[in-house]
Design a protein around this motif. Structure first.
Motif, PDB file in Angstrom:
ATOM      1  N   LEU A 143      90.730 -45.412  34.382  1.00 37.05           N
ATOM      2  CA  LEU A 143      90.673 -46.804  33.963  1.00 37.05           C
ATOM      3  C   LEU A 143      89.246 -47.337  34.042  1.00 37.05           C
ATOM      4  O   LEU A 143      88.517 -47.030  34.984  1.00 37.05           O
ATOM      5  CB  LEU A 143      91.582 -47.654  34.869  1.00 37.05           C
ATOM      6  CG  LEU A 143      93.042 -47.227  34.923  1.00 37.05           C
ATOM      7  CD1 LEU A 143      93.780 -48.032  35.994  1.00 37.05           C
ATOM      8  CD2 LEU A 143      93.708 -47.402  33.571  1.00 37.05           C
ATOM      9  N   GLU A 144      88.890 -48.152  33.054  1.00 40.64           N
ATOM     10  CA  GLU A 144      87.571 -48.786  33.039  1.00 40.64           C
ATOM     11  C   GLU A 144      87.749 -50.270  32.727  1.00 40.64           C
ATOM     12  O   GLU A 144      88.242 -50.639  31.667  1.00 40.64           O
ATOM     13  CB  GLU A 144      86.664 -48.141  31.992  1.00 40.64           C
ATOM     14  CG  GLU A 144      85.284 -48.795  31.942  1.00 40.64           C
ATOM     15  CD  GLU A 144      84.422 -48.334  30.776  1.00 40.64           C
ATOM     16  OE1 GLU A 144      83.212 -48.614  30.781  1.00 40.64           O
ATOM     17  OE2 GLU A 144      84.953 -47.702  29.843  1.00 40.64           O
ATOM     18  N   TRP A 145      87.320 -51.103  33.660  1.00 43.05           N
ATOM     19  CA  TRP A 145      87.348 -52.540  33.422  1.00 43.05           C
ATOM     20  C   TRP A 145      86.347 -52.899  32.330  1.00 43.05           C
ATOM     21  O   TRP A 145      85.222 -52.391  32.315  1.00 43.05           O
ATOM     22  CB  TRP A 145      87.015 -53.284  34.718  1.00 43.05           C
ATOM     23  CG  TRP A 145      86.783 -54.737  34.510  1.00 43.05           C
ATOM     24  CD1 TRP A 145      87.723 -55.706  34.334  1.00 43.05           C
ATOM     25  CD2 TRP A 145      85.512 -55.385  34.426  1.00 43.05           C
ATOM     26  NE1 TRP A 145      87.100 -56.922  34.147  1.00 43.05           N
ATOM     27  CE2 TRP A 145      85.746 -56.745  34.205  1.00 43.05           C
ATOM     28  CE3 TRP A 145      84.199 -54.937  34.522  1.00 43.05           C
ATOM     29  CZ2 TRP A 145      84.718 -57.675  34.084  1.00 43.05           C
ATOM     30  CZ3 TRP A 145      83.171 -55.851  34.406  1.00 43.05           C
ATOM     31  CH2 TRP A 145      83.439 -57.211  34.185  1.00 43.05           C
ATOM     32  N   VAL A 146      86.749 -53.784  31.410  1.00 45.31           N
ATOM     33  CA  VAL A 146      85.905 -54.140  30.270  1.00 45.31           C
ATOM     34  C   VAL A 146      85.354 -55.560  30.393  1.00 45.31           C
ATOM     35  O   VAL A 146      84.152 -55.794  30.259  1.00 45.31           O
ATOM     36  CB  VAL A 146      86.698 -54.012  28.955  1.00 45.31           C
ATOM     37  CG1 VAL A 146      85.903 -54.554  27.777  1.00 45.31           C
ATOM     38  CG2 VAL A 146      87.106 -52.555  28.714  1.00 45.31           C
ATOM     39  N   SER A 147      86.261 -56.525  30.662  1.00 43.54           N
ATOM     40  CA  SER A 147      85.827 -57.919  30.666  1.00 43.54           C
ATOM     41  C   SER A 147      86.901 -58.789  31.310  1.00 43.54           C
ATOM     42  O   SER A 147      88.080 -58.412  31.324  1.00 43.54           O
ATOM     43  CB  SER A 147      85.581 -58.394  29.231  1.00 43.54           C
ATOM     44  OG  SER A 147      85.208 -59.758  29.191  1.00 43.54           O
ATOM     45  N   TYR A 148      86.462 -59.937  31.830  1.00 48.10           N
ATOM     46  CA  TYR A 148      87.459 -60.924  32.253  1.00 48.10           C
ATOM     47  C   TYR A 148      87.015 -62.314  31.855  1.00 48.10           C
ATOM     48  O   TYR A 148      85.832 -62.570  31.615  1.00 48.10           O
ATOM     49  CB  TYR A 148      87.773 -60.818  33.740  1.00 48.10           C
ATOM     50  CG  TYR A 148      86.751 -61.372  34.713  1.00 48.10           C
ATOM     51  CD1 TYR A 148      85.958 -60.521  35.461  1.00 48.10           C
ATOM     52  CD2 TYR A 148      86.631 -62.741  34.941  1.00 48.10           C
ATOM     53  CE1 TYR A 148      85.045 -61.005  36.373  1.00 48.10           C
ATOM     54  CE2 TYR A 148      85.724 -63.240  35.861  1.00 48.10           C
ATOM     55  CZ  TYR A 148      84.931 -62.363  36.583  1.00 48.10           C
ATOM     56  OH  TYR A 148      84.024 -62.846  37.487  1.00 48.10           O
ATOM     57  N   ILE A 149      87.982 -63.208  31.798  1.00 51.02           N
ATOM     58  CA  ILE A 149      87.734 -64.587  31.403  1.00 51.02           C
ATOM     59  C   ILE A 149      88.523 -65.501  32.325  1.00 51.02           C
ATOM     60  O   ILE A 149      89.671 -65.214  32.689  1.00 51.02           O
ATOM     61  CB  ILE A 149      88.126 -64.810  29.919  1.00 51.02           C
ATOM     62  CG1 ILE A 149      87.770 -66.223  29.452  1.00 51.02           C
ATOM     63  CG2 ILE A 149      89.603 -64.505  29.683  1.00 51.02           C
ATOM     64  CD1 ILE A 149      87.874 -66.401  27.944  1.00 51.02           C
ATOM     65  N   SER A 150      87.904 -66.589  32.720  1.00 49.06           N
ATOM     66  CA  SER A 150      88.564 -67.536  33.617  1.00 49.06           C
ATOM     67  C   SER A 150      89.693 -68.260  32.897  1.00 49.06           C
ATOM     68  O   SER A 150      89.830 -68.192  31.671  1.00 49.06           O
ATOM     69  CB  SER A 150      87.548 -68.542  34.154  1.00 49.06           C
ATOM     70  OG  SER A 150      87.034 -69.332  33.092  1.00 49.06           O
ATOM     71  N   SER A 151      90.476 -68.987  33.662  1.00 51.03           N
ATOM     72  CA  SER A 151      91.644 -69.666  33.107  1.00 51.03           C
ATOM     73  C   SER A 151      91.261 -70.678  32.027  1.00 51.03           C
ATOM     74  O   SER A 151      91.975 -70.848  31.039  1.00 51.03           O
ATOM     75  CB  SER A 151      92.431 -70.347  34.222  1.00 51.03           C
ATOM     76  OG  SER A 151      91.580 -71.178  34.988  1.00 51.03           O
ATOM     77  N   SER A 152      90.126 -71.314  32.189  1.00 52.33           N
ATOM     78  CA  SER A 152      89.690 -72.313  31.211  1.00 52.33           C
ATOM     79  C   SER A 152      88.784 -71.718  30.140  1.00 52.33           C
ATOM     80  O   SER A 152      88.482 -72.367  29.145  1.00 52.33           O
ATOM     81  CB  SER A 152      88.933 -73.429  31.921  1.00 52.33           C
ATOM     82  OG  SER A 152      87.756 -72.903  32.520  1.00 52.33           O
ATOM     83  N   GLY A 153      88.328 -70.503  30.380  1.00 46.78           N
ATOM     84  CA  GLY A 153      87.407 -69.865  29.447  1.00 46.78           C
ATOM     85  C   GLY A 153      85.944 -70.111  29.772  1.00 46.78           C
ATOM     86  O   GLY A 153      85.065 -69.641  29.054  1.00 46.78           O
TER      87      GLY A 153
END
Lengths: 108, 125
Positions: free
Chosen positions: B45-55
């Motif tokens: 597995l490779e993490w790519v990106s994350y985004i907060s709840s509001s963006g």
């Protein structure tokens, strides 16, 4: 090259116990919590353990997790053939999530 | 129950672009951070990106920074990943997952409690 180090494979007989290690560093496992995921071929990973040793609802207590220093361990007791899968550890490391390379469990 | 369903994966030529979508249901989407994680064939597995709840907060893995853009539309409970300048090494199954963060003392617990079934992206000529 994964940030966290896991053995490529482990094996044990049905009914036995197996442990899977996950080695990291002071910037990841050393100061953050570890999670574990189970993945069967062709399917999505499933959360098995979170916050080092907690099990989500529905995960049997045959699965356990522990952490010491910069290493973590997943334990599985009472092995079943249905436990044959890939297992991944994961944690946080300075603004990004990191995973181990995965361990293939074979139940002989 | 919680559902995440990815779509948009296909065969694309090197240098091409693609937009992945993740439709969600069964939870209050706007309350949660979301993430994209990928898995190359036969790899981990490779993490790519994350985004907060509001963006408002977004992070990318170095391997995709400047080429991929994560976004979300809380009005339609959906997560997206725009992928540009695709390379052969981007070939993978892409999973969207719900991201949970708890902070206990000086340590942080970040984990992914629900995953979609994945959508395959193949970059080849």
């Amino acid at each position: 090259q994964s940030v966290l180090t896991q053995p490529p494979s482990v094996s044990a007989a049905p009914g036995q116990k197996v442990t899977i290690s996950c080695s990291g560093s002071s910037s990841n496992i050393g100061k953050n919590y570890v999670s574990w995921y189970q993945q069967f071929p062709g399917t999505a990973p499933k959360l098995l353990i979170y916050e080092n040793n907690k099990r989500p609802s529905g995960i049997p207590d045959r699965f356990s997790g522990s952490k010491s220093g910069t290493s973590a361990t997943l334990g599985i007791t009472g092995l079943q053939t249905g436990d044959e899968a890939d297992y991944y550890c994961g944690t946080w490391d300075d603004n990004l999530s990191v995973f181990g390379g995965g361990t293939k469990l074979t139940v002989l | 129950q919680v559902l995440l369903v990815e779509s948009g994966g296909t065969l694309v030529r090197p240098g091409g672009s693609l937009r992945l979508s993740c439709a969600t249901a069964g939870f209050t989407f706007s309350d949660y951070y979301m993430t994209w994680i990928r898995q190359a064939p036969g790899k981990g597995l490779e993490w790519v990106s994350y985004i907060s709840s509001s963006g408002d907060f977004i992070y990318y893995a170095d391997s995709v920074k400047g080429r991929f853009t994560i976004s979300r539309d809380n009005a339609i409970n959906s997560l997206f990943l725009r992928m540009n300048s695709l390379r052969a090494e981007d070939t993978a199954v892409y999973y969207c997952a719900r991201r949970i963060v708890t902070i206990r003392g000086v340590g942080k617990a970040v984990y992914f409690d629900y995953w979609g079934q994945g959508t395959p992206v193949t970059v080849a000529s």
